[in-house]
Scaffold this motif. Structure first.
Motif, mmCIF file in Angstrom:
data_model
loop_
_atom_site.group_PDB
_atom_site.id
_atom_site.type_symbol
_atom_site.label_atom_id
_atom_site.label_comp_id
_atom_site.label_asym_id
_atom_site.label_seq_id
_atom_site.Cartn_x
_atom_site.Cartn_y
_atom_site.Cartn_z
ATOM 1 N N ARG A 1 -38.225 -19.768 -20.448
ATOM 2 C CA ARG A 1 -38.672 -20.745 -19.452
ATOM 3 C C ARG A 1 -37.634 -20.817 -18.336
ATOM 4 O O ARG A 1 -36.565 -20.242 -18.449
ATOM 5 C CB ARG A 1 -38.858 -22.102 -20.122
ATOM 6 C CG ARG A 1 -39.976 -22.082 -21.159
ATOM 7 C CD ARG A 1 -40.193 -23.455 -21.795
ATOM 8 N NE ARG A 1 -41.278 -23.408 -22.755
ATOM 9 C CZ ARG A 1 -41.120 -23.178 -24.055
ATOM 10 N NH1 ARG A 1 -39.915 -22.980 -24.568
ATOM 11 N NH2 ARG A 1 -42.167 -23.150 -24.859
ATOM 12 N N THR A 2 -37.951 -21.539 -17.296
ATOM 13 C CA THR A 2 -37.061 -21.657 -16.144
ATOM 14 C C THR A 2 -35.618 -21.870 -16.591
ATOM 15 O O THR A 2 -35.340 -22.793 -17.361
ATOM 16 C CB THR A 2 -37.515 -22.820 -15.247
ATOM 17 O OG1 THR A 2 -38.852 -22.562 -14.809
ATOM 18 C CG2 THR A 2 -36.607 -22.976 -14.039
ATOM 19 N N GLY A 3 -34.739 -20.976 -16.132
ATOM 20 C CA GLY A 3 -33.321 -21.065 -16.452
ATOM 21 C C GLY A 3 -32.883 -20.262 -17.660
ATOM 22 O O GLY A 3 -31.693 -20.050 -17.864
ATOM 23 N N ASP A 4 -33.826 -19.790 -18.468
ATOM 24 C CA ASP A 4 -33.479 -19.008 -19.656
ATOM 25 C C ASP A 4 -33.201 -17.560 -19.273
ATOM 26 O O ASP A 4 -33.830 -17.010 -18.365
ATOM 27 C CB ASP A 4 -34.615 -19.023 -20.688
ATOM 28 C CG ASP A 4 -34.820 -20.379 -21.338
ATOM 29 O OD1 ASP A 4 -33.865 -21.189 -21.346
ATOM 30 O OD2 ASP A 4 -35.931 -20.621 -21.844
ATOM 31 N N CYS A 5 -32.276 -16.944 -20.011
ATOM 32 C CA CYS A 5 -31.974 -15.538 -19.774
ATOM 33 C C CYS A 5 -31.835 -14.812 -21.102
ATOM 34 O O CYS A 5 -31.665 -15.432 -22.151
ATOM 35 C CB CYS A 5 -30.711 -15.379 -18.929
ATOM 36 S SG CYS A 5 -29.212 -16.030 -19.685
ATOM 37 N N ILE A 6 -31.919 -13.479 -21.020
ATOM 38 C CA ILE A 6 -31.863 -12.642 -22.212
ATOM 39 C C ILE A 6 -31.352 -11.266 -21.812
ATOM 40 O O ILE A 6 -31.561 -10.833 -20.674
ATOM 41 C CB ILE A 6 -33.263 -12.551 -22.863
ATOM 42 C CG1 ILE A 6 -33.183 -11.972 -24.256
ATOM 43 C CG2 ILE A 6 -34.226 -11.771 -22.001
ATOM 44 C CD1 ILE A 6 -34.491 -12.126 -25.047
ATOM 45 N N LEU A 7 -30.689 -10.596 -22.742
ATOM 46 C CA LEU A 7 -30.269 -9.216 -22.529
ATOM 47 C C LEU A 7 -31.156 -8.307 -23.370
ATOM 48 O O LEU A 7 -31.301 -8.511 -24.582
ATOM 49 C CB LEU A 7 -28.807 -9.013 -22.928
ATOM 50 C CG LEU A 7 -28.319 -7.565 -22.831
ATOM 51 C CD1 LEU A 7 -28.314 -7.089 -21.377
ATOM 52 C CD2 LEU A 7 -26.946 -7.417 -23.457
ATOM 53 N N LEU A 8 -31.749 -7.323 -22.717
ATOM 54 C CA LEU A 8 -32.548 -6.304 -23.391
ATOM 55 C C LEU A 8 -31.731 -5.018 -23.369
ATOM 56 O O LEU A 8 -31.662 -4.338 -22.336
ATOM 57 C CB LEU A 8 -33.888 -6.120 -22.681
ATOM 58 C CG LEU A 8 -34.748 -7.380 -22.596
ATOM 59 C CD1 LEU A 8 -35.889 -7.190 -21.605
ATOM 60 C CD2 LEU A 8 -35.260 -7.754 -23.967
ATOM 61 N N PRO A 9 -31.070 -4.692 -24.482
ATOM 62 C CA PRO A 9 -30.219 -3.504 -24.487
ATOM 63 C C PRO A 9 -31.025 -2.223 -24.306
ATOM 64 O O PRO A 9 -32.210 -2.161 -24.675
ATOM 65 C CB PRO A 9 -29.566 -3.527 -25.875
ATOM 66 C CG PRO A 9 -29.876 -4.851 -26.472
ATOM 67 C CD PRO A 9 -31.072 -5.396 -25.753
ATOM 68 N N ALA A 10 -30.390 -1.212 -23.756
ATOM 69 C CA ALA A 10 -31.032 0.098 -23.612
ATOM 70 C C ALA A 10 -31.598 0.527 -24.962
ATOM 71 O O ALA A 10 -30.973 0.329 -26.006
ATOM 72 C CB ALA A 10 -30.006 1.115 -23.114
ATOM 73 N N GLY A 11 -32.812 1.060 -24.937
ATOM 74 C CA GLY A 11 -33.452 1.560 -26.147
ATOM 75 C C GLY A 11 -34.195 0.520 -26.972
ATOM 76 O O GLY A 11 -34.912 0.869 -27.905
ATOM 77 N N LYS A 12 -34.055 -0.761 -26.663
ATOM 78 C CA LYS A 12 -34.729 -1.830 -27.417
ATOM 79 C C LYS A 12 -36.189 -1.889 -26.980
ATOM 80 O O LYS A 12 -36.506 -2.239 -25.840
ATOM 81 C CB LYS A 12 -34.041 -3.171 -27.159
ATOM 82 C CG LYS A 12 -34.662 -4.350 -27.846
ATOM 83 C CD LYS A 12 -34.236 -4.421 -29.271
ATOM 84 C CE LYS A 12 -34.661 -5.745 -29.887
ATOM 85 N NZ LYS A 12 -34.330 -5.797 -31.286
ATOM 86 N N ARG A 13 -37.100 -1.534 -27.879
ATOM 87 C CA ARG A 13 -38.528 -1.533 -27.547
ATOM 88 C C ARG A 13 -39.022 -2.970 -27.393
ATOM 89 O O ARG A 13 -38.818 -3.806 -28.267
ATOM 90 C CB ARG A 13 -39.323 -0.783 -28.610
ATOM 91 C CG ARG A 13 -39.094 0.723 -28.523
ATOM 92 C CD ARG A 13 -39.730 1.476 -29.666
ATOM 93 N NE ARG A 13 -41.145 1.277 -29.801
ATOM 94 C CZ ARG A 13 -42.090 2.074 -29.318
ATOM 95 N NH1 ARG A 13 -41.760 3.139 -28.629
ATOM 96 N NH2 ARG A 13 -43.359 1.809 -29.521
ATOM 97 N N HIS A 14 -39.692 -3.224 -26.257
ATOM 98 C CA HIS A 14 -40.195 -4.564 -25.963
ATOM 99 C C HIS A 14 -41.385 -4.455 -25.014
ATOM 100 O O HIS A 14 -41.637 -3.411 -24.429
ATOM 101 C CB HIS A 14 -39.090 -5.426 -25.333
ATOM 102 C CG HIS A 14 -38.638 -4.940 -23.998
ATOM 103 N ND1 HIS A 14 -37.765 -3.871 -23.852
ATOM 104 C CD2 HIS A 14 -38.933 -5.339 -22.737
ATOM 105 C CE1 HIS A 14 -37.548 -3.659 -22.568
ATOM 106 N NE2 HIS A 14 -38.250 -4.536 -21.856
ATOM 107 N N ARG A 15 -42.099 -5.553 -24.911
ATOM 108 C CA ARG A 15 -43.225 -5.649 -23.985
ATOM 109 C C ARG A 15 -43.330 -7.085 -23.508
ATOM 110 O O ARG A 15 -42.810 -8.004 -24.141
ATOM 111 C CB ARG A 15 -44.524 -5.176 -24.644
ATOM 112 C CG ARG A 15 -44.947 -5.981 -25.844
ATOM 113 C CD ARG A 15 -46.118 -5.381 -26.622
ATOM 114 N NE ARG A 15 -47.270 -5.091 -25.815
ATOM 115 C CZ ARG A 15 -48.200 -5.959 -25.469
ATOM 116 N NH1 ARG A 15 -48.103 -7.209 -25.879
ATOM 117 N NH2 ARG A 15 -49.214 -5.615 -24.730
ATOM 118 N N VAL A 16 -44.002 -7.281 -22.394
ATOM 119 C CA VAL A 16 -44.254 -8.630 -21.881
ATOM 120 C C VAL A 16 -45.592 -9.075 -22.465
ATOM 121 O O VAL A 16 -46.624 -8.448 -22.233
ATOM 122 C CB VAL A 16 -44.286 -8.649 -20.339
ATOM 123 C CG1 VAL A 16 -44.633 -10.036 -19.826
ATOM 124 C CG2 VAL A 16 -42.960 -8.175 -19.774
ATOM 125 N N SER A 17 -45.568 -10.161 -23.251
ATOM 126 C CA SER A 17 -46.789 -10.616 -23.925
ATOM 127 C C SER A 17 -47.451 -11.808 -23.242
ATOM 128 O O SER A 17 -48.599 -12.137 -23.547
ATOM 129 C CB SER A 17 -46.482 -10.963 -25.380
ATOM 130 O OG SER A 17 -45.497 -11.978 -25.449
#
Length: 108
Positions: A71-87
């Motif tokens: 949500r507004t103001g939240d952050c996250i690190l997606l390391p190289a190679g980490k499989r993810h998608r926007v749901s």
């Protein structure tokens, strides 16, 4: 430069603007209005991606099924190679992501 300028929440497609780029990093503003990753599609990037939600809400789903709600103001690190998608991305207000890419493939 204003990160909240030129927003059009009534569009069918995400809007991606490269705000800064050099040999070591790329900064993008992404405006999503309900768009999600296609079914069965997974990002598996060669670079690290740090993501900050400036407005709205978005959800990142990982391959094993767990999900990060941002949500507004939240952050996250997606390391190289980490499989993810926007749901999920909010429509009203639109989800505004600020993404910083770093690593060996930042100038794609």
């Amino acid at each position: 430069m204003n990160l909240f300028a030129h927003l059009d929440p009534n569009t069918e497609e995400e809007k991606v603007d490269i705000m800064y780029r050099n040999a070591h990093a790329r900064v993008e503003r992404i405006v999503s209005s309900g768009q999600v990753s296609p079914g069965g599609f997974w990002y598996e990037q060669d670079e690290d991606e740090w993501v900050l939600v400036l407005q709205g809400e978005g959800r990142i789903q990982y391959e094993k099924g767990n999900e990060a709600v941002l949500r507004t103001g939240d952050c996250i690190l997606l390391p190289a190679g980490k499989r993810h998608r926007v749901s999920y991305t909010s429509q009203n207000p639109p989800c505004i992501w600020l993404c910083v890419f770093s690593g060996k493939e930042v100038n794609k």
